[in-house]
Design an enzyme around this catalytic site. Structure first.
Site, PDB file in Angstrom:
ATOM      1  N   HIS A 109       0.838  -1.207   0.000  1.00 40.39           N
ATOM      2  CA  HIS A 109       0.000   0.000   0.000  1.00 40.39           C
ATOM      3  C   HIS A 109       0.871   1.254   0.000  1.00 40.39           C
ATOM      4  O   HIS A 109       2.029   1.212   0.432  1.00 40.39           O
ATOM      5  CB  HIS A 109      -0.861   0.030   1.274  1.00 40.39           C
ATOM      6  CG  HIS A 109      -1.993  -0.950   1.299  1.00 40.39           C
ATOM      7  ND1 HIS A 109      -2.233  -1.760   2.389  1.00 40.39           N
ATOM      8  CD2 HIS A 109      -2.952  -1.235   0.390  1.00 40.39           C
ATOM      9  CE1 HIS A 109      -3.319  -2.511   2.132  1.00 40.39           C
ATOM     10  NE2 HIS A 109      -3.762  -2.204   0.932  1.00 40.39           N
ATOM     11  N   CYS A 118      -2.689   0.472   9.711  1.00 40.63           N
ATOM     12  CA  CYS A 118      -3.745  -0.433   9.248  1.00 40.63           C
ATOM     13  C   CYS A 118      -4.758  -0.788  10.328  1.00 40.63           C
ATOM     14  O   CYS A 118      -5.907  -1.111  10.015  1.00 40.63           O
ATOM     15  CB  CYS A 118      -3.146  -1.761   8.772  1.00 40.63           C
ATOM     16  SG  CYS A 118      -1.797  -1.619   7.641  1.00 40.63           S
TER      17      CYS A 118
HETATM   18  N1  GLY Z   1      -2.764  -8.998   4.910  1.00 37.61           N
HETATM   19  C1  GLY Z   1      -3.108  -7.674   4.670  1.00 37.61           C
HETATM   20  C2  GLY Z   1      -3.694  -7.503   3.339  1.00 37.61           C
HETATM   21  O1  GLY Z   1      -3.201  -8.135   2.431  1.00 37.61           O
HETATM   22  O2  GLY Z   1      -4.658  -6.813   3.137  1.00 37.61           O
END
Ligand code: GLY
Length: 267
Positions: free
Chosen positions: A173, A260
């Site tokens: 991300h 996150c």
């Molecule tokens: N494991 C985090 C994701 O891939 O969204």
């Protein structure tokens, strides 16, 4: 300089942090750039409690959503919503296994924010969205497609936000590669994203020995930061940044970081 008024901010802000209990299925999480390693679920839950405590100590009221045993990645609530003062955009995560996570986040935001939604075929993960003042930088990642990024731009233009797509390399991300750590500073891994994409912002490079060090959670004047990146933490402290260390070893194995695991709302 730290404390510069170039990016002015109010001095007192109350925050709500929305989190979710760690799923018992965490070991079956999505993995894109990491090899699968055993995850200690008990330790993950213990660490998540400590993370929530760090959020409280940084001035947040923590509201924990119920565990979703059937959604391995559901502790990573950031990916399900883009929350702004003017409204919140319910995402459509790029990994199909994660799309069932959004409904309960949308329900949690009812009454707090006007809800907008990314529609198929758009995909967008909140972890790709970095808001800096009135610009939302969005990682053009494997999770957030051009249609999702364009929809986000159209949804937020009426509120005076501009959306800019940012190319990424070798990471999940955008916020794996860059986050804000002070009023006028970004923390950035130059191997994964180009600093010149963020015009007008000073960037602090991570320590090259700690490639995952760019993911920091700035809240209430503090920066919640993983113990796994001690060299970069020391560099941030030298800059006068209030670094609050948390151990995220188990969610890191699931390709998650400190941003996150919460959605921060200003209230
Ligand atoms: N494991 C985090 C994701 O891939 O969204």
């Amino acid at each position: 300089m730290l404390g510069s008024t170039r990016h002015s901010e109010p001095t007192t802000i109350a925050h709500v942090a929305i989190t979710r209990a760690v799923s018992r299925a965490l070991e079956h999480c999505e993995l894109t750039h990491l090899a699968r390693r055993p995850i200690d679920l008990g330790l993950a839950r213990h660490q998540h409690v400590a993370y929530e405590q760090a959020l409280r100590e940084a001035g947040c009221e923590v509201r924990q959503l119920a565990e979703q045993p059937w959604h391995p990645d559901s502790v990573f609530v950031e990916d399900t919503i883009v929350a702004l003062d003017e409204g919140a955009v319910v995402t459509r995560p790029g990994a199909p296994s994660r799309r069932g996570e959004v409904a309960s986040m949308a329900a949690a935001l009812e009454g707090l924010r006007t809800l907008l939604r990314i529609q198929p075929p758009g995909t967008l993960d909140g972890g790709d969205v970095l808001r800096l003042d009135r610009v939302l930088y969005v990682g053009a990642s494997a999770r957030s497609n051009a249609e999702g990024i364009a929809q986000l731009g159209r949804l937020l233009a009426p509120f005076g936000y501009r959306v800019e797509a940012v190319p990424l390399r070798d990471c999940l991300h955008l916020k794996t590669a860059v986050t804000q750590v002070a009023a006028d500073r970004l923390l950035l891994n130059p191997a994964w994203v180009d600093a010149d994409r963020f015009a007008g912002w000073e960037s602090v490079p991570i320590d090259p020995a700690e490639p995952h060090a760019a993911n920091a959670l700035r809240v209430g004047g503090a920066v919640i930061y993983p113990v796994s990146c001690p060299r970069t933490a020391a560099a941030l402290r030298k800059l006068g940044i209030d670094v609050r260390s948390v151990d995220m070893s188990e969610t890191e194995k699931a390709e998650g970081g400190v941003t996150c695991c919460s959605v921060i709302l200003e209230v």
